[in-house]
Design a protein around this motif. Structure first.
Motif, PDB file in Angstrom:
ATOM      1  N   UNK A 138       0.831  -1.211   0.000  1.00 45.26           N
ATOM      2  CA  UNK A 138       0.000   0.000   0.000  1.00 45.26           C
ATOM      3  C   UNK A 138       0.864   1.259   0.000  1.00 45.26           C
ATOM      4  N   UNK A 139       1.901   1.261   0.821  1.00 49.18           N
ATOM      5  CA  UNK A 139       2.774   2.437   0.867  1.00 49.18           C
ATOM      6  C   UNK A 139       3.456   2.669  -0.480  1.00 49.18           C
ATOM      7  N   UNK A 140       3.959   1.606  -1.086  1.00 50.20           N
ATOM      8  CA  UNK A 140       4.602   1.735  -2.389  1.00 50.20           C
ATOM      9  C   UNK A 140       3.609   2.191  -3.450  1.00 50.20           C
ATOM     10  N   UNK A 141       2.396   1.656  -3.408  1.00 48.41           N
ATOM     11  CA  UNK A 141       1.374   2.055  -4.377  1.00 48.41           C
ATOM     12  C   UNK A 141       1.004   3.521  -4.188  1.00 48.41           C
ATOM     13  N   UNK A 142       0.900   3.957  -2.953  1.00 50.16           N
ATOM     14  CA  UNK A 142       0.565   5.352  -2.676  1.00 50.16           C
ATOM     15  C   UNK A 142       1.667   6.286  -3.182  1.00 50.16           C
ATOM     16  N   UNK A 143       2.928   5.910  -2.954  1.00 53.85           N
ATOM     17  CA  UNK A 143       4.041   6.722  -3.465  1.00 53.85           C
ATOM     18  C   UNK A 143       4.050   6.738  -4.986  1.00 53.85           C
ATOM     19  N   UNK A 144       3.739   5.610  -5.598  1.00 53.20           N
ATOM     20  CA  UNK A 144       3.701   5.522  -7.052  1.00 53.20           C
ATOM     21  C   UNK A 144       2.596   6.416  -7.623  1.00 53.20           C
ATOM     22  N   UNK A 145       1.441   6.405  -6.985  1.00 51.77           N
ATOM     23  CA  UNK A 145       0.331   7.263  -7.426  1.00 51.77           C
ATOM     24  C   UNK A 145       0.736   8.732  -7.318  1.00 51.77           C
ATOM     25  N   UNK A 146       1.328   9.073  -6.190  1.00 45.39           N
ATOM     26  CA  UNK A 146       1.721  10.467  -5.970  1.00 45.39           C
ATOM     27  C   UNK A 146       2.773  10.924  -6.987  1.00 45.39           C
ATOM     28  N   UNK A 147       3.831  10.138  -7.147  1.00 45.43           N
ATOM     29  CA  UNK A 147       4.910  10.550  -8.049  1.00 45.43           C
ATOM     30  C   UNK A 147       4.451  10.562  -9.506  1.00 45.43           C
ATOM     31  N   UNK A 148       3.628   9.602  -9.889  1.00 41.54           N
ATOM     32  CA  UNK A 148       3.128   9.571 -11.266  1.00 41.54           C
ATOM     33  C   UNK A 148       2.226  10.769 -11.523  1.00 41.54           C
ATOM     34  N   UNK A 149       1.371  11.091 -10.566  1.00 42.44           N
ATOM     35  CA  UNK A 149       0.498  12.257 -10.722  1.00 42.44           C
ATOM     36  C   UNK A 149       1.286  13.548 -10.839  1.00 42.44           C
ATOM     37  N   UNK A 150       2.318  13.686 -10.015  1.00 41.30           N
ATOM     38  CA  UNK A 150       3.161  14.880 -10.056  1.00 41.30           C
ATOM     39  C   UNK A 150       3.891  14.981 -11.395  1.00 41.30           C
ATOM     40  N   UNK A 151       4.455  13.867 -11.833  1.00 42.58           N
ATOM     41  CA  UNK A 151       5.162  13.863 -13.118  1.00 42.58           C
ATOM     42  C   UNK A 151       4.214  14.095 -14.284  1.00 42.58           C
ATOM     43  N   UNK A 152       3.006  13.585 -14.175  1.00 40.86           N
ATOM     44  CA  UNK A 152       2.022  13.765 -15.237  1.00 40.86           C
ATOM     45  C   UNK A 152       1.613  15.230 -15.332  1.00 40.86           C
ATOM     46  N   UNK A 153       1.481  15.889 -14.195  1.00 40.97           N
ATOM     47  CA  UNK A 153       1.160  17.319 -14.202  1.00 40.97           C
ATOM     48  C   UNK A 153       2.279  18.131 -14.848  1.00 40.97           C
ATOM     49  N   UNK A 154       3.508  17.756 -14.555  1.00 37.55           N
ATOM     50  CA  UNK A 154       4.647  18.524 -15.042  1.00 37.55           C
ATOM     51  C   UNK A 154       5.011  18.200 -16.493  1.00 37.55           C
ATOM     52  N   UNK A 155       4.954  16.919 -16.846  1.00 39.91           N
ATOM     53  CA  UNK A 155       5.418  16.501 -18.173  1.00 39.91           C
ATOM     54  C   UNK A 155       4.308  15.889 -19.025  1.00 39.91           C
ATOM     55  N   UNK A 156       3.058  16.050 -18.631  1.00 41.35           N
ATOM     56  CA  UNK A 156       1.955  15.455 -19.373  1.00 41.35           C
ATOM     57  C   UNK A 156       1.853  15.926 -20.800  1.00 41.35           C
ATOM     58  N   UNK A 157       2.320  17.144 -21.072  1.00 43.16           N
ATOM     59  CA  UNK A 157       2.262  17.668 -22.433  1.00 43.16           C
ATOM     60  C   UNK A 157       3.323  17.043 -23.340  1.00 43.16           C
ATOM     61  N   UNK A 158       4.240  16.283 -22.762  1.00 42.15           N
ATOM     62  CA  UNK A 158       5.307  15.651 -23.552  1.00 42.15           C
ATOM     63  C   UNK A 158       4.898  14.279 -24.100  1.00 42.15           C
ATOM     64  N   UNK A 159       3.761  13.745 -23.647  1.00 36.41           N
ATOM     65  CA  UNK A 159       3.281  12.449 -24.145  1.00 36.41           C
ATOM     66  C   UNK A 159       1.992  12.657 -24.933  1.00 36.41           C
ATOM     67  N   UNK A 160       1.639  11.673 -25.728  1.00 37.92           N
ATOM     68  CA  UNK A 160       0.419  11.781 -26.526  1.00 37.92           C
ATOM     69  C   UNK A 160      -0.814  11.688 -25.622  1.00 37.92           C
ATOM     70  N   UNK A 161      -1.942  12.145 -26.121  1.00 36.15           N
ATOM     71  CA  UNK A 161      -3.187  12.093 -25.348  1.00 36.15           C
ATOM     72  C   UNK A 161      -3.568  10.650 -25.018  1.00 36.15           C
ATOM     73  N   UNK A 162      -3.288   9.743 -25.944  1.00 32.46           N
ATOM     74  CA  UNK A 162      -3.593   8.325 -25.711  1.00 32.46           C
ATOM     75  C   UNK A 162      -2.774   7.775 -24.556  1.00 32.46           C
ATOM     76  N   UNK A 163      -1.472   8.081 -24.547  1.00 33.34           N
ATOM     77  CA  UNK A 163      -0.610   7.620 -23.458  1.00 33.34           C
ATOM     78  C   UNK A 163      -1.001   8.276 -22.131  1.00 33.34           C
ATOM     79  N   UNK A 164      -1.354   9.553 -22.195  1.00 37.39           N
ATOM     80  CA  UNK A 164      -1.757  10.272 -20.984  1.00 37.39           C
ATOM     81  C   UNK A 164      -3.020   9.664 -20.389  1.00 37.39           C
ATOM     82  N   UNK A 165      -4.001   9.343 -21.232  1.00 40.84           N
ATOM     83  CA  UNK A 165      -5.242   8.747 -20.724  1.00 40.84           C
ATOM     84  C   UNK A 165      -4.994   7.329 -20.205  1.00 40.84           C
TER      85      UNK A 165
END
Length: 158
Positions: free
Chosen positions: A37-64
């Motif tokens: 659970x702790x690892x999953x929570x950290x993964x969710x947090x870091x992925x969300x943060x990275x997606x906010x910052x670099x989401x425009x660098x991937x395609x809409x399909x990959x982002x979704x």
């Protein structure tokens, strides 16, 4: 010599040891679930943060696809099913690698490549690697802290 200072009898101590041994497997499974659970929570947090910052660098399909994996993992975060939690964490890591690749490419573009030969000569490319260090040319005099002061220079002349 070890003695119980809390007033526990030998029977009480034996019972506690037996209970601990009987529940060791349950404790181990519970610990693994908490770590997942702790690892999953950290993964969710870091992925969300990275997606906010670099989401425009991937395609809409990959982002979704990444967003779907994040929400899927969030749904099972509070369950007791360790296998499902691990599987969805692994799935999110797989789709998040695409985001990691985009982040890497973005950092390469921002930082530039000194080997690409973007102007200047080879000396400039080599000197850019040491920009963090500042070199100062100065005169110095070594002072021996153990040396006694020269008596002649400290005496007053009349």
């Amino acid at each position: 010599r070890i003695q119980a200072s809390g007033g526990l009898s030998d029977d009480d101590i034996d019972k506690m040891v037996h209970d601990a041994e009987a529940h060791a497997d349950e404790d181990k499974k519970r610990k693994e679930l908490v770590e997942l659970r702790n690892n999953a929570d950290m993964l969710i947090h870091s992925t969300g943060k990275n997606l906010d910052e670099y989401g425009d660098k991937v395609s809409e399909e990959e982002k979704s696809e990444i967003e779907a994996a994040v929400s899927s993992l969030k749904e099972v975060l509070d369950t007791e099913d360790a296998a499902d939690l691990k599987a969805k964490s692994d799935a999110l890591m797989q789709v998040a690698m695409k985001l990691g690749e985009a982040m890497y490419k973005a950092s390469q573009e921002e930082g530039g490549d000194p080997m690409s030969g973007t102007g200047g000569d080879a000396g400039d490319a080599n000197s850019s690697a040491g920009d963090d260090a500042t070199v100062v040319d100065a005169d110095f005099e070594e002072v021996d802290p153990d040396a006694k002061p020269d008596q002649k220079t400290n005496e007053k002349k009349d």
